[in-house]
Design a protein around this motif. Structure first.
Motif, PDB file in Angstrom:
ATOM      1  N   GLU A   1       0.837  -1.204   0.000  1.00  0.00           N
ATOM      2  CA  GLU A   1       0.000   0.000   0.000  1.00  0.00           C
ATOM      3  C   GLU A   1       0.870   1.252   0.000  1.00  0.00           C
ATOM      4  O   GLU A   1       0.524   2.259  -0.626  1.00  0.00           O
ATOM      5  N   GLU A   2       2.007   1.201   0.681  1.00  0.00           N
ATOM      6  CA  GLU A   2       2.923   2.344   0.718  1.00  0.00           C
ATOM      7  C   GLU A   2       3.514   2.612  -0.679  1.00  0.00           C
ATOM      8  O   GLU A   2       3.599   3.759  -1.114  1.00  0.00           O
TER       9      GLU A   2
ATOM     10  N   ALA B   1       0.847   4.144  -2.783  1.00  0.00           N
ATOM     11  CA  ALA B   1       0.650   5.546  -2.396  1.00  0.00           C
ATOM     12  C   ALA B   1       1.729   6.420  -3.023  1.00  0.00           C
ATOM     13  O   ALA B   1       1.439   7.526  -3.506  1.00  0.00           O
ATOM     14  N   ASP B   2       2.975   5.921  -3.037  1.00  0.00           N
ATOM     15  CA  ASP B   2       4.062   6.660  -3.691  1.00  0.00           C
ATOM     16  C   ASP B   2       3.794   6.826  -5.186  1.00  0.00           C
ATOM     17  O   ASP B   2       4.016   7.889  -5.753  1.00  0.00           O
TER      18      ASP B   2
ATOM     19  N   HIS C   1       0.893   6.880  -6.670  1.00  0.00           N
ATOM     20  CA  HIS C   1      -0.176   7.882  -6.817  1.00  0.00           C
ATOM     21  C   HIS C   1       0.404   9.291  -6.706  1.00  0.00           C
ATOM     22  O   HIS C   1       0.029  10.183  -7.480  1.00  0.00           O
ATOM     23  N   ARG C   2       1.332   9.497  -5.777  1.00  0.00           N
ATOM     24  CA  ARG C   2       1.963  10.820  -5.648  1.00  0.00           C
ATOM     25  C   ARG C   2       2.784  11.146  -6.899  1.00  0.00           C
ATOM     26  O   ARG C   2       2.789  12.280  -7.378  1.00  0.00           O
TER      27      ARG C   2
END
Length: 82
Positions: free
Chosen positions: A53-54, A57-58, A60-61
């Motif tokens: 998930e991390e 998330a990266d 997505h950023r």
């Protein structure tokens, strides 16, 4: 090695001159039945290790700040298995 794919497309309300050019060329090349074309970008990111998930998330950023222009484009992130 896991691959994360980011697909970037113009928002529906944004004109797409490249897509229109392709749409116009298709009949001249003998292809019929296509009523619209939207052209976008695809980014394939190979990541070291597990797609957590991390990591997502990266990505997505990354998509929000570098890979797309959020004012005129939408993006989708997905994991592609090798």
């Amino acid at each position: 090695m896991p691959k994360v794919v980011v697909d970037v497309m113009p928002k529906p309300e944004i004109l797409d001159p490249q897509g229109k050019a392709v749409l116009g060329a298709l009949p001249r090349l003998g292809f019929s039945g296509v009523t619209d074309v939207r052209q976008g970008k695809r980014f394939e990111l190979e990541v070291a290790g597990e797609v957590t998930e991390e990591v997502l998330a990266d990505v997505h950023r990354m998509a929000e700040t570098l890979l797309s222009n959020p004012v005129i484009e939408n993006y989708a992130v997905r994991v592609e298995e090798s």
